[in-house]
Design a protein around this motif. Structure first.
Motif, PDB file in Angstrom:
ATOM      1  N   TRP B  34       0.849  -1.191   0.000  1.00  0.00           N
ATOM      2  CA  TRP B  34       0.000   0.000   0.000  1.00  0.00           C
ATOM      3  C   TRP B  34       0.883   1.239   0.000  1.00  0.00           C
ATOM      4  O   TRP B  34       1.784   1.376   0.844  1.00  0.00           O
ATOM      5  N   ILE B  46       3.442   2.742   2.552  1.00  0.00           N
ATOM      6  CA  ILE B  46       2.824   2.705   3.875  1.00  0.00           C
ATOM      7  C   ILE B  46       3.188   1.397   4.572  1.00  0.00           C
ATOM      8  O   ILE B  46       3.678   1.396   5.700  1.00  0.00           O
ATOM      9  N   ALA B  47       2.916   0.291   3.891  1.00  0.00           N
ATOM     10  CA  ALA B  47       3.126  -1.013   4.523  1.00  0.00           C
ATOM     11  C   ALA B  47       3.141  -2.108   3.469  1.00  0.00           C
ATOM     12  O   ALA B  47       2.644  -1.933   2.358  1.00  0.00           O
ATOM     13  N   ALA B  55       0.816  -6.976   8.864  1.00  0.00           N
ATOM     14  CA  ALA B  55       1.477  -6.089   7.919  1.00  0.00           C
ATOM     15  C   ALA B  55       2.726  -5.475   8.545  1.00  0.00           C
ATOM     16  O   ALA B  55       2.809  -5.287   9.762  1.00  0.00           O
ATOM     17  N   THR B  56       3.681  -5.184   7.701  1.00  0.00           N
ATOM     18  CA  THR B  56       4.915  -4.513   8.121  1.00  0.00           C
ATOM     19  C   THR B  56       4.849  -3.059   7.701  1.00  0.00           C
ATOM     20  O   THR B  56       4.765  -2.765   6.507  1.00  0.00           O
ATOM     21  N   TYR B  57       4.896  -2.160   8.676  1.00  0.00           N
ATOM     22  CA  TYR B  57       4.711  -0.735   8.417  1.00  0.00           C
ATOM     23  C   TYR B  57       6.057  -0.019   8.276  1.00  0.00           C
ATOM     24  O   TYR B  57       7.025  -0.340   8.981  1.00  0.00           O
ATOM     25  N   GLU B  58       6.063   0.970   7.404  1.00  0.00           N
ATOM     26  CA  GLU B  58       7.252   1.802   7.212  1.00  0.00           C
ATOM     27  C   GLU B  58       7.291   2.882   8.290  1.00  0.00           C
ATOM     28  O   GLU B  58       6.279   3.176   8.952  1.00  0.00           O
ATOM     29  N   PHE B  61       4.388   5.426   9.752  1.00  0.00           N
ATOM     30  CA  PHE B  61       3.035   4.873   9.596  1.00  0.00           C
ATOM     31  C   PHE B  61       2.803   3.838  10.689  1.00  0.00           C
ATOM     32  O   PHE B  61       3.671   3.020  10.968  1.00  0.00           O
ATOM     33  N   VAL B  62       1.598   3.882  11.288  1.00  0.00           N
ATOM     34  CA  VAL B  62       1.295   2.973  12.387  1.00  0.00           C
ATOM     35  C   VAL B  62      -0.008   2.248  12.134  1.00  0.00           C
ATOM     36  O   VAL B  62      -0.906   2.750  11.444  1.00  0.00           O
ATOM     37  N   ILE B  63      -0.132   1.094  12.775  1.00  0.00           N
ATOM     38  CA  ILE B  63      -1.281   0.231  12.545  1.00  0.00           C
ATOM     39  C   ILE B  63      -2.576   0.868  13.019  1.00  0.00           C
ATOM     40  O   ILE B  63      -3.634   0.659  12.417  1.00  0.00           O
ATOM     41  N   PHE B  66      -3.550   3.165  10.139  1.00  0.00           N
ATOM     42  CA  PHE B  66      -3.714   2.511   8.838  1.00  0.00           C
ATOM     43  C   PHE B  66      -3.818   0.993   9.003  1.00  0.00           C
ATOM     44  O   PHE B  66      -2.961   0.242   8.524  1.00  0.00           O
ATOM     45  N   LEU B  78      -7.121  -1.577   3.180  1.00  0.00           N
ATOM     46  CA  LEU B  78      -6.426  -0.549   3.953  1.00  0.00           C
ATOM     47  C   LEU B  78      -7.489   0.383   4.510  1.00  0.00           C
ATOM     48  O   LEU B  78      -8.336   0.870   3.759  1.00  0.00           O
TER      49      LEU B  78
END
Lengths: 115, 113
Positions: B34, B46-47, B55-58, B61-63, B66, B78
């Motif tokens: 995404w 984003i992830a 999901a692995t976030y960059e 960006f937090v869960i 998003f 998303l």
């Protein structure tokens, strides 16, 4: 980390002019290189790609050659048309690591072609 | 190649609400991504969403903001939570497929008012 640097825009040319958009990259692995195009109001489309050194990607009259020695992937077209007006993104994906590879984009170059 | 469909294609949302974007792929893929494209900007990841795992976030960006679902190999969602005008962007779903190439959906154009 990996990065992509693109020629800043906007670039304005007359129809039938020669186009070059510069792109250079830094990567620790052996990346694949891409050019994506975004036409006004639309999403991204893959324009062309090259997966190893000296490969040439081509599509719709556009070309780009993967130059490892200069870490470049410049986009060229011999004769542009009004319909080529769009934003062009250079990108890389580093396939030297695991399947967690991701794509890194340049900042984009807006191209406008005058009739 | 891959054909990627996103819904909604465009929406105007009220501040403070949440919106879920759907992404459907015409083939099974391991990795889905995404991205966000703010007005006049490049794309920011984003992830990464893999089926069967979180999901692995960059960075940045937090869960909670998003949340992402990946229930099977052809679908992901998303959600943009508690939206503010700064969230007005194009959100793009993408997949990794043949030849180490990423393909994109048409994007979901969100405007928060």
């Amino acid at each position: 980390g990996d990065s992509v640097t693109q020629m800043e825009g906007p670039v304005t040319l007359s129809e039938e002019a020669f186009l070059t958009i510069n792109c250079t990259y830094t990567a620790t692995g052996y990346p694949s290189l891409f050019w994506y195009v975004q036409y006004p109001g639309e999403g991204l489309q893959l324009l062309l790609k090259a997966t190893k050194a000296d490969d040439k990607g081509s599509n719709k009259g556009f070309e780009a050659t993967y130059r490892k020695e200069t870490t470049s992937f410049h986009l060229e077209k011999g004769s542009v048309q009004v319909s080529d007006s769009a934003v062009y993104f250079c990108a890389l994906s580093d396939q030297g690591y695991s399947s967690a590879s991701k794509i890194i984009f340049g900042s984009g170059t807006r191209l406008s072609i005058r009739p | 190649s891959a054909v990627i469909s996103q819904k909604p294609s465009r929406d105007i949302c009220q501040r403070g609400t949440s919106l879920t974007i759907q992404c459907q792929v015409d083939s099974q893929v391991t990795m889905m991504f995404w991205y966000r494209q703010q007005p006049g900007q490049s794309l920011t990841l984003i992830a990464t969403a893999n089926q069967g795992s979180e999901a692995t976030y960059e960075s940045g960006f937090v869960i909670d903001k998003f949340p992402i679902s990946r229930p099977n190999l052809t679908f992901s969602t998303l959600t943009v939570s508690n939206m503010s005008p700064e969230d007005s962007s194009i959100y793009l779903c993408s997949v990794f497929t043949d030849g180490n190439t990423i393909y994109f959906g048409e994007g979901s154009w969100l405007t928060v008012v």
